[in-house]
Design an enzyme around this catalytic site. Structure first.
Site, PDB file in Angstrom:
ATOM      1  CB  CYS A   1      -0.936   0.020   1.207  1.00 26.11           C
ATOM      2  SG  CYS A   1      -2.228  -1.206   1.089  1.00 26.11           S
TER       3      CYS A   1
ATOM      4  CE1 TYR B   1      -1.992  -0.871   7.223  1.00 21.32           C
ATOM      5  CE2 TYR B   1      -1.841  -1.071   4.832  1.00 21.32           C
ATOM      6  CZ  TYR B   1      -1.659  -1.603   6.085  1.00 21.32           C
ATOM      7  OH  TYR B   1      -1.144  -2.867   6.224  1.00 21.32           O
TER       8      TYR B   1
ATOM      9  NE  ARG C   1      -5.449  -4.798  -4.693  1.00 20.87           N
ATOM     10  CZ  ARG C   1      -6.079  -3.922  -5.466  1.00 20.87           C
ATOM     11  NH1 ARG C   1      -6.022  -4.012  -6.785  1.00 20.87           N
ATOM     12  NH2 ARG C   1      -6.767  -2.927  -4.936  1.00 20.87           N
TER      13      ARG C   1
ATOM     14  NE  ARG D   1      -0.885  -2.273  -4.360  1.00 15.32           N
ATOM     15  CZ  ARG D   1      -1.584  -1.771  -3.345  1.00 15.32           C
ATOM     16  NH1 ARG D   1      -2.121  -2.564  -2.442  1.00 15.32           N
ATOM     17  NH2 ARG D   1      -1.748  -0.476  -3.236  1.00 15.32           N
TER      18      ARG D   1
HETATM   19  P1  NAD Z   1      -3.975  -8.290  11.991  1.00 12.69           P
HETATM   20  O1  NAD Z   1      -4.935  -7.166  12.077  1.00 12.69           O
HETATM   21  O2  NAD Z   1      -4.520  -9.684  12.017  1.00 12.69           O
HETATM   22  O3  NAD Z   1      -2.860  -8.161  13.107  1.00 12.69           O
HETATM   23  C1  NAD Z   1      -2.450  -6.936  13.656  1.00 12.69           C
HETATM   24  C2  NAD Z   1      -2.512  -7.056  15.147  1.00 12.69           C
HETATM   25  O4  NAD Z   1      -2.071  -5.817  15.733  1.00 12.69           O
HETATM   26  C3  NAD Z   1      -3.935  -7.317  15.680  1.00 12.69           C
HETATM   27  O5  NAD Z   1      -3.991  -8.521  16.395  1.00 12.69           O
HETATM   28  C4  NAD Z   1      -4.211  -6.122  16.563  1.00 12.69           C
HETATM   29  O6  NAD Z   1      -4.973  -6.416  17.725  1.00 12.69           O
HETATM   30  C5  NAD Z   1      -2.808  -5.662  16.935  1.00 12.69           C
HETATM   31  N1  NAD Z   1      -2.835  -4.276  17.414  1.00 12.69           N
HETATM   32  C6  NAD Z   1      -3.558  -3.231  16.907  1.00 12.69           C
HETATM   33  N2  NAD Z   1      -3.409  -2.153  17.674  1.00 12.69           N
HETATM   34  C7  NAD Z   1      -2.567  -2.507  18.686  1.00 12.69           C
HETATM   35  C8  NAD Z   1      -2.039  -1.820  19.809  1.00 12.69           C
HETATM   36  N3  NAD Z   1      -2.359  -0.527  20.053  1.00 12.69           N
HETATM   37  N4  NAD Z   1      -1.218  -2.477  20.638  1.00 12.69           N
HETATM   38  C9  NAD Z   1      -0.904  -3.784  20.417  1.00 12.69           C
HETATM   39  N5  NAD Z   1      -1.384  -4.493  19.388  1.00 12.69           N
HETATM   40  C10 NAD Z   1      -2.205  -3.865  18.524  1.00 12.69           C
HETATM   41  O7  NAD Z   1      -3.118  -8.063  10.659  1.00 12.69           O
HETATM   42  P2  NAD Z   1      -2.103  -9.018   9.881  1.00 12.69           P
HETATM   43  O8  NAD Z   1      -2.727  -9.343   8.572  1.00 12.69           O
HETATM   44  O9  NAD Z   1      -1.639 -10.105  10.766  1.00 12.69           O
HETATM   45  O10 NAD Z   1      -0.921  -7.993   9.587  1.00 12.69           O
HETATM   46  C11 NAD Z   1       0.292  -7.963  10.347  1.00 12.69           C
HETATM   47  C12 NAD Z   1       1.158  -6.812   9.862  1.00 12.69           C
HETATM   48  O11 NAD Z   1       1.430  -6.967   8.460  1.00 12.69           O
HETATM   49  C13 NAD Z   1       0.499  -5.438  10.015  1.00 12.69           C
HETATM   50  O12 NAD Z   1       1.459  -4.489  10.365  1.00 12.69           O
HETATM   51  C14 NAD Z   1      -0.036  -5.148   8.621  1.00 12.69           C
HETATM   52  O13 NAD Z   1      -0.169  -3.766   8.399  1.00 12.69           O
HETATM   53  C15 NAD Z   1       1.027  -5.784   7.752  1.00 12.69           C
HETATM   54  N6  NAD Z   1       0.516  -6.153   6.431  1.00 12.69           N
HETATM   55  C16 NAD Z   1      -0.370  -7.180   6.274  1.00 12.69           C
HETATM   56  C17 NAD Z   1      -0.837  -7.504   5.010  1.00 12.69           C
HETATM   57  C18 NAD Z   1      -1.792  -8.657   4.796  1.00 12.69           C
HETATM   58  O14 NAD Z   1      -2.113  -8.944   3.635  1.00 12.69           O
HETATM   59  N7  NAD Z   1      -2.279  -9.345   5.830  1.00 12.69           N
HETATM   60  C19 NAD Z   1      -0.422  -6.778   3.896  1.00 12.69           C
HETATM   61  C20 NAD Z   1       0.473  -5.720   4.078  1.00 12.69           C
HETATM   62  C21 NAD Z   1       0.951  -5.432   5.343  1.00 12.69           C
END
Ligand code: NAD
Length: 325
Positions: free
Chosen positions: A120, A149, A222, A285
């Site tokens: 992103c 984001y 995607r 993308r």
């Molecule tokens: P997810 O939402 O399942 O996991 C993120 C976790 O962060 C959640 O469990 C949430 O409770 C926790 N969190 C949020 N706020 C918080 C806080 N204040 N303190 C502590 N914990 C907190 O997402 P995911 O898919 O497992 O993604 C993991 C990482 O990878 C993220 O940083 C996301 O941005 C990045 N990412 C994921 C994808 C994807 O396709 N899943 C793509 C690009 C980037």
């Protein structure tokens, strides 16, 4: 006896973080998991799991205490519907989480820091066509991410770069391209396209109503990467000496319509798609994996069909169980 590496996984209650904890345990690490919530779908394998809000510095200092390596995954995030309607909240919360986690790690002498950025961050102007040119790492600038984001992810990438330049801290930065698999959010508004489509198709199968709704015309494109490949890529990048951002994803581009028909085939039903207005994100993308192959000598190989089969089976089970409640 070899000394165990002590790692912290933040976001360990979430989709990728939960799987990463189990993966790192199998690699022999001592693992602390931290999240604002416990994992939703099964018990964590972490040696130590602490529920903490990482927006606050004192919590980040506690989380990173006595830790060799940090995998920073915590983020307030979700699918397109959530991301496009929560810009202020996302920029606010994720900035606090990342600034405080990274600086607490520095304060506590953490040796290596892994940051999870995203596709992103790539500029809107390179993603206007369905048949897009795959995105190379250098395409990030001149910057123009679509939403807050992506902007926040880009700023934290730069923060990692400066912590390496100014403080000598080892940082690794990955840009994920649509990771999917079992035990991810599949309902409630934060789910992403593969999980939302699996849920809709499971509902269609169980209810007999074969029409599903989809945001947009479904021609947006995607690439999708299965969780097991994602974990392997994270581990390899962390162990490498590459400190610049690196794509991690598949480079097989499909339309969202194609994705839906693939899942329907796995479910063993025929569907009709009703296209409705809704947030879609960029028009096209894909990941350019040239650098990934060079740096890691490896690339994701689990086919979309195999990954979807496992993910669909898990989500169909969740839908069945929740409809029985
Ligand atoms: P997810 O939402 O399942 O996991 C993120 C976790 O962060 C959640 O469990 C949430 O409770 C926790 N969190 C949020 N706020 C918080 C806080 N204040 N303190 C502590 N914990 C907190 O997402 P995911 O898919 O497992 O993604 C993991 C990482 O990878 C993220 O940083 C996301 O941005 C990045 N990412 C994921 C994808 C994807 O396709 N899943 C793509 C690009 C980037």
């Amino acid at each position: 006896m070899a000394v165990q590496t002590r790692v912290l996984v933040t976001g360990a209650g979430g989709f990728i973080g939960h799987h990463l904890v189990s993966f790192l345990k199998k690699k022999g690490c001592w693992v602390r998991g931290v999240d604002i919530k416990e994992p939703e779908f099964c018990k964590t394998d972490a040696d130590d799991f602490i529920v903490l809000d990482l927006r606050w510095r004192e919590n980040c200092v506690r989380a990173t205490h006595d830790i060799d390596e940090v995998y920073a995954l915590a983020a307030d995030m979700g699918g397109m519907g959530f991301i496009q309607s929560n810009n202020a909240r996302i920029l606010h919360n994720n900035s606090l989480i990342n600034i405080n986690t990274l600086d607490s790690a520095r304060q506590n002498g953490v040796k290596r820091y892994f940051y999870t950025s995203s596709a992103c961050i790539y500029p809107l102007y390179l993603q206007k066509e369905t048949n897009v040119t795959p995105l190379k790492e250098d395409d990030a600038y001149p910057a123009l991410p679509e939403d807050a984001y992506g902007w926040e992810k880009l700023v934290t990438e730069r923060l990692c770069m400066h912590y390496t330049q100014d403080y000598g801290m080892q940082t690794r930065v990955v840009r994920f391209h649509n990771i999917f698999g079992p035990q991810g959010t599949w309902t409630g508004g934060r789910e992403k396209a593969p999980a939302a489509l699996c849920r809709k198709i499971a509902n269609a199968k169980l209810s007999g109503n074969r029409e599903i709704e989809m945001w947009g015309d479904g021609e947006q494109t995607r690439s999708f990467c299965y969780i097991d490949d994602c974990l392997e890529g994270i581990f390899r990048l962390m162990r490498s000496d590459h400190h610049e951002p690196l794509n991690l994803g598949q480079d097989r581009m499909v339309t969202i319509n194609e994705l839906a028909y693939m899942i329907a085939k796995i479910a063993g039903i025929e569907i009709t798609i009703k296209h409705i207005d809704g947030p879609q994100g960029v028009r096209g993308r894909n990941s350019d994996n040239t650098k990934l192959r060079q740096v890691l000598g490896w690339e994701p190989s689990i086919s979309l069909e195999d990954g979807l089969a496992k993910t669909y089976a898990w989500i169909e089970e969740q839908v069945k169980v929740s409809s029985e409640k």
